[in-house]
Design a protein around this motif. Structure first.
Motif, PDB file in Angstrom:
ATOM      1  N   ASP A 124       4.989  16.040  -7.670  1.00  0.00           N
ATOM      2  CA  ASP A 124       4.738  16.297  -9.091  1.00  0.00           C
ATOM      3  C   ASP A 124       3.755  17.451  -9.305  1.00  0.00           C
ATOM      4  O   ASP A 124       3.766  18.090 -10.358  1.00  0.00           O
ATOM      5  CB  ASP A 124       4.191  15.024  -9.757  1.00  0.00           C
ATOM      6  CG  ASP A 124       5.252  13.915  -9.778  1.00  0.00           C
ATOM      7  OD1 ASP A 124       6.451  14.258  -9.697  1.00  0.00           O
ATOM      8  OD2 ASP A 124       4.867  12.728  -9.845  1.00  0.00           O
ATOM      9  N   GLU A 156       7.419   7.890   1.419  1.00  0.00           N
ATOM     10  CA  GLU A 156       8.237   8.431   0.334  1.00  0.00           C
ATOM     11  C   GLU A 156       7.513   8.372  -0.996  1.00  0.00           C
ATOM     12  O   GLU A 156       7.612   9.288  -1.819  1.00  0.00           O
ATOM     13  CB  GLU A 156       9.556   7.663   0.264  1.00  0.00           C
ATOM     14  CG  GLU A 156      10.480   7.899   1.461  1.00  0.00           C
ATOM     15  CD  GLU A 156      11.751   7.093   1.357  1.00  0.00           C
ATOM     16  OE1 GLU A 156      11.902   6.342   0.359  1.00  0.00           O
ATOM     17  OE2 GLU A 156      12.605   7.187   2.270  1.00  0.00           O
ATOM     18  N   SER A 157       6.788   7.264  -1.201  1.00  0.00           N
ATOM     19  CA  SER A 157       6.056   7.136  -2.460  1.00  0.00           C
ATOM     20  C   SER A 157       4.966   8.212  -2.578  1.00  0.00           C
ATOM     21  O   SER A 157       4.820   8.857  -3.633  1.00  0.00           O
ATOM     22  CB  SER A 157       5.434   5.745  -2.560  1.00  0.00           C
ATOM     23  OG  SER A 157       4.644   5.618  -3.719  1.00  0.00           O
ATOM     24  N   ARG A 158       4.234   8.439  -1.515  1.00  0.00           N
ATOM     25  CA  ARG A 158       3.170   9.457  -1.569  1.00  0.00           C
ATOM     26  C   ARG A 158       3.763  10.867  -1.655  1.00  0.00           C
ATOM     27  O   ARG A 158       3.184  11.740  -2.315  1.00  0.00           O
ATOM     28  CB  ARG A 158       2.286   9.330  -0.340  1.00  0.00           C
ATOM     29  CG  ARG A 158       1.481   8.022  -0.299  1.00  0.00           C
ATOM     30  CD  ARG A 158       0.449   8.029   0.796  1.00  0.00           C
ATOM     31  NE  ARG A 158      -0.345   6.804   0.798  1.00  0.00           N
ATOM     32  CZ  ARG A 158      -1.392   6.591   1.593  1.00  0.00           C
ATOM     33  NH1 ARG A 158      -1.767   7.544   2.449  1.00  0.00           N
ATOM     34  NH2 ARG A 158      -2.064   5.458   1.533  1.00  0.00           N
ATOM     35  N   THR A 159       4.894  11.067  -1.002  1.00  0.00           N
ATOM     36  CA  THR A 159       5.544  12.382  -1.085  1.00  0.00           C
ATOM     37  C   THR A 159       5.996  12.662  -2.513  1.00  0.00           C
ATOM     38  O   THR A 159       5.862  13.791  -3.020  1.00  0.00           O
ATOM     39  CB  THR A 159       6.746  12.434  -0.133  1.00  0.00           C
ATOM     40  OG1 THR A 159       6.307  12.172   1.198  1.00  0.00           O
ATOM     41  CG2 THR A 159       7.407  13.803  -0.164  1.00  0.00           C
ATOM     42  N   THR A 160       6.519  11.643  -3.192  1.00  0.00           N
ATOM     43  CA  THR A 160       6.950  11.811  -4.577  1.00  0.00           C
ATOM     44  C   THR A 160       5.768  12.125  -5.478  1.00  0.00           C
ATOM     45  O   THR A 160       5.851  12.974  -6.390  1.00  0.00           O
ATOM     46  CB  THR A 160       7.659  10.533  -5.069  1.00  0.00           C
ATOM     47  OG1 THR A 160       8.787  10.268  -4.230  1.00  0.00           O
ATOM     48  CG2 THR A 160       8.128  10.685  -6.495  1.00  0.00           C
ATOM     49  N   ASP A 161       4.640  11.460  -5.230  1.00  0.00           N
ATOM     50  CA  ASP A 161       3.446  11.737  -6.033  1.00  0.00           C
ATOM     51  C   ASP A 161       2.961  13.181  -5.830  1.00  0.00           C
ATOM     52  O   ASP A 161       2.575  13.862  -6.789  1.00  0.00           O
ATOM     53  CB  ASP A 161       2.327  10.756  -5.672  1.00  0.00           C
ATOM     54  CG  ASP A 161       2.671   9.323  -6.062  1.00  0.00           C
ATOM     55  OD1 ASP A 161       3.564   9.153  -6.935  1.00  0.00           O
ATOM     56  OD2 ASP A 161       2.088   8.380  -5.484  1.00  0.00           O
ATOM     57  N   GLY A 216       8.631   3.542   3.146  1.00  0.00           N
ATOM     58  CA  GLY A 216       8.504   3.464   1.701  1.00  0.00           C
ATOM     59  C   GLY A 216       7.201   4.041   1.204  1.00  0.00           C
ATOM     60  O   GLY A 216       7.152   4.725   0.165  1.00  0.00           O
ATOM     61  N   GLU A 217       6.117   3.800   1.964  1.00  0.00           N
ATOM     62  CA  GLU A 217       4.816   4.347   1.571  1.00  0.00           C
ATOM     63  C   GLU A 217       4.811   5.865   1.669  1.00  0.00           C
ATOM     64  O   GLU A 217       4.269   6.564   0.793  1.00  0.00           O
ATOM     65  CB  GLU A 217       3.729   3.752   2.465  1.00  0.00           C
ATOM     66  CG  GLU A 217       2.319   4.183   2.089  1.00  0.00           C
ATOM     67  CD  GLU A 217       1.267   3.535   2.964  1.00  0.00           C
ATOM     68  OE1 GLU A 217       0.082   3.938   2.873  1.00  0.00           O
ATOM     69  OE2 GLU A 217       1.629   2.631   3.758  1.00  0.00           O
ATOM     70  N   GLN A 260      11.786  18.108  -1.000  1.00  0.00           N
ATOM     71  CA  GLN A 260      12.231  16.748  -1.291  1.00  0.00           C
ATOM     72  C   GLN A 260      13.610  16.753  -1.936  1.00  0.00           C
ATOM     73  O   GLN A 260      14.471  15.938  -1.595  1.00  0.00           O
ATOM     74  CB  GLN A 260      11.223  16.034  -2.187  1.00  0.00           C
ATOM     75  CG  GLN A 260      11.538  14.553  -2.392  1.00  0.00           C
ATOM     76  CD  GLN A 260      10.543  13.882  -3.302  1.00  0.00           C
ATOM     77  OE1 GLN A 260      10.163  14.473  -4.324  1.00  0.00           O
ATOM     78  NE2 GLN A 260      10.117  12.674  -2.961  1.00  0.00           N
TER      79      GLN A 260
END
Length: 266
Positions: free
Chosen positions: A102, A94-99, A91-92, A111
């Protein structure tokens, strides 16, 4: 020298004379067992003494099943803890990859490409019409059927694999065993009468859920030789087998996706 008198002395002398004239019997040898018994007794005493010294007041043949059960439970707890930690780390990531996506075009592109394949790869839960198949051991009545052994009364690895392969052959879109998502890289193994799947141990009955056309799935099961053999065993040894058509849900795959080897298709 011995002096005798009277009738008794004559009788004794006569017996000695006859005994002297008769051939003497050879001296009998001591039988072998008369020598072996003391040696065996000595060895047994030595063994008992050594055993008592080694035991030190404890039981040498102590039942280890409670220790084995405790060890299995400890390993299960460790697996559960590691799975929770791995899920948190994923989860961490994926969260950093999403950030990063952007502000980074190539990362965002990759992604989106990965997200488009998540469903096909088994990383999203699915719901739809399908089939529920359950396999179970024979009831423990204490008496074996004629000509049967204990192995005939339990579900084996080959039985589960036969059902899984038949469902895939019948066009199953997604599948789970004991509510654990099954992928093309999943390995079904049995340890005794328990099922080992992705590091988790499951006991019978084993529930296999597949999403797909129920009629086609049932036809594939009926055409499978391995499934037919298990159904014959159901009739002969009272094993458990059932099929149920229903709207089912298959969970997302949540374990590690690390591959040891892979090749790119040409």
């Amino acid at each position: 020298m011995e002096y005798t008198s009277g009738a008794a002395s004559w009788q004794k002398a006569l017996r000695r004379l006859v005994g002297g004239l008769l051939p003497r019997r050879p001296r009998q040898r001591r039988p072998l067992w008369s020598v072996g018994v003391p040696l065996i007794a000595l060895a047994a005493g030595l063994l008992f003494t050594t055993t008592a010294t080694t035991a030190g007041g404890t039981a040498l043949r102590e039942d280890r099943r409670p220790q084995l059960t405790e060890l299995i439970e400890d390993r299960r707890a460790q697996v559960a803890t590691n799975e929770e930690r791995a899920a948190a780390l994923r989860g961490e990531v994926e969260s950093r990859t999403t950030d990063l996506a952007d502000s980074d075009g190539p990362i965002k592109e990759q992604q989106e490409r990965a997200d488009a394949s998540r469903t096909a790869a088994g990383f999203t839960a699915l719901t739809g019409p399908g089939l529920i198949v359950e396999l179970d051991d024979a009831p423990q009545s204490g008496r074996l059927p004629d000509g049967a052994t204990n192995d005939d009364l339990v579900v084996h690895q080959g039985d589960v694999q036969a059902v899984v392969n038949a469902l895939w052959a019948g066009g199953a879109e997604a599948m789970s065993i004991e509510n654990v998502r099954v992928l093309t890289t999943s390995a079904v193994r049995c340890v005794g009468n328990t099922l080992l799947l992705h590091g988790r141990v499951h006991s019978p009955p084993f529930e296999i859920v597949a999403i797909g056309d129920p009629a086609v799935l049932r036809q594939a099961l009926a055409a499978s030789e391995g499934v037919r053999w298990f159904r014959d065993a159901v009739d002969n040894y009272q094993l458990g087998y059932s099929e149920e058509v229903a709207t089912v849900t298959v969970p997302a795959f949540e374990d590690s996706t690390t591959l040891r080897s892979a090749t790119v298709p040409q």
